[in-house]
Design an enzyme around this catalytic site. Sequence first.
Site, PDB file in Angstrom:
ATOM      1  N   ALA A  46      19.793  15.260   9.579  1.00  0.00           N
ATOM      2  CA  ALA A  46      20.553  15.563   8.354  1.00  0.00           C
ATOM      3  C   ALA A  46      19.577  15.842   7.214  1.00  0.00           C
ATOM      4  CB  ALA A  46      21.452  14.389   8.000  1.00  0.00           C
ATOM      5  N   GLU A 191       1.301   9.864  -7.287  1.00  0.00           N
ATOM      6  CA  GLU A 191       2.433  10.732  -7.611  1.00  0.00           C
ATOM      7  C   GLU A 191       2.271  11.275  -9.033  1.00  0.00           C
ATOM      8  OE1 GLU A 191       5.152  11.095  -5.595  1.00  0.00           O
ATOM      9  OE2 GLU A 191       4.757   9.536  -4.126  1.00  0.00           O
ATOM     10  N   LYS A 206       7.846  -4.696  -1.556  1.00  0.00           N
ATOM     11  CA  LYS A 206       7.226  -5.145  -0.298  1.00  0.00           C
ATOM     12  C   LYS A 206       7.026  -6.667  -0.298  1.00  0.00           C
ATOM     13  CE  LYS A 206       5.189  -0.569   0.141  1.00  0.00           C
ATOM     14  NZ  LYS A 206       4.070   0.305  -0.249  1.00  0.00           N
ATOM     15  N   GLY A 303       1.536   7.896   4.647  1.00  0.00           N
ATOM     16  CA  GLY A 303       1.215   9.113   5.406  1.00  0.00           C
ATOM     17  C   GLY A 303       2.233   9.366   6.492  1.00  0.00           C
TER      18      GLY A 303
HETATM   19  N1  HSE Z   1       3.367   4.800  -2.787  1.00  0.00           N
HETATM   20  C1  HSE Z   1       2.981   3.879  -1.752  1.00  0.00           C
HETATM   21  C2  HSE Z   1       1.494   3.617  -1.845  1.00  0.00           C
HETATM   22  C3  HSE Z   1       3.277   4.360  -0.358  1.00  0.00           C
HETATM   23  O1  HSE Z   1       0.806   4.144  -2.710  1.00  0.00           O
HETATM   24  O2  HSE Z   1       1.011   2.844  -1.040  1.00  0.00           O
HETATM   25  C4  HSE Z   1       4.683   4.170   0.026  1.00  0.00           C
HETATM   26  O3  HSE Z   1       5.075   2.848  -0.023  1.00  0.00           O
END
Ligand code: HSE
Length: 428
Positions: A46, A191, A206, A303
């Site tokens: 999807a 990002e 986490k 990744g």
């Molecule tokens: N943005 C996260 C990091 C990866 O920089 O480890 C995805 O959880």
Amino acid sequence: MSGVKSLKIALLGCGTVGAQVARILLEDQAELTTRSGAQLELTGIAVRNTSTTRDVEIPAGLFTTDAETLIDGADVVIELLGGLEPAGTYIARALTRGASVITGNKALIAAHGAQLNALAAEHGAQLRYEAAVAGAIPILRPIADSLAGDHITKVMGIVNGTTNFILDAMDSTGAAFDDVLAEAQALGYAEADPTADVGGHDAAAKAAILASLAFHTTVSIDQVHCQGITEITAQDVADAKAAGYVIKLLAIAEKTGSGISARVYPALLDRSHPLGSVRGAFNAVFVEAQNAGDLMFYGAGAGGAPTASAVMGDVVSVARALATGTVLPAASALEAPVLADFAEVTTRYWIGLSVTDQPGMLARIASVFAEHGVSIEAMNQSTAGDGTAHLRMLTHEGSEEALASTIGDLEALDTVASVTSVLRVEGN
Ligand code: HSE
């Protein structure tokens, strides 16, 4: 193989990780059948736009925009859309039908894990999310299964690659946070909007998941104390390095005398600590257990292919259970969490002070620490030559409450121009 049960697999999302999961399901079908005891049939993927070009070659007929119909025909749903919605609704729909779900969605599990686990149990479905924490690193199953007969006392992880890349580059080059962040963005490690990473929120999700599994309970992200790395200066990093420490953003789940503490903050670690040697964008999780002692898990935290490896481990594990008709119980009987108040958490502290260099200054500062029962372990002074000095005070263990009172009183001293940094020291 004849007589082998066939399982219909629906994939939701075909981004960096989803495309790799599709590739593995298509390329390794024969081997996956042997390993799981079930024929894994990818029935559809999807996506929002079926004509988008993907990273890997996937038969066009597999793509659909109708996620609901795909879910309703599946035995196993792999959710790799990310975000709270529509992922949450899709997962609930699958579990309610009794389909098992594999997801890498840390934000969703950290916010609504308790409800989704309950829904899975109610409908005899399995819910797995190994890929949600530390990418490729097998850490959730070791905590939930391999260490199920032990007592975990503390989990401490570098679970965000972006921030580890930034802190490691600051440590090795002496550059400032903003410059390294810009470089990380140019290289694609960070990002365009890095808030979730540098603000510690990704690591906090986490930490909630790690605390829940380590302590057989449900801790949600809003119960995690969270501080990011945006205030870390090149001076902090240089001073820490000179004192034999390295600064890392740590996600910590700890069983304290007053309850469970889940927290994320940048902390000093002795350079010889196993987590101190984790470089670049790598992740690692250090686990302390009563009988096993210290364990360390290390690898790629993000990744496409690495994260797909974690997803596929869950797929095979779920398929094995479905192939044999095994009804696996929930990881453990979940207890209501008893959470420690952050004010009661104890660590060592490293405090930077900009002060007026005059007689009696040190005695006055030391007396503030003594008044709050915070014992000084070491002190370093560098004199600027303009009548000011910079102090670094390392303390023995003290509570967050005592620390906050100490900092408040230090700031009120006329010899203290400013408290330049307050960092925790973790590891023995
Ligand atoms: N943005 C996260 C990091 C990866 O920089 O480890 C995805 O959880």
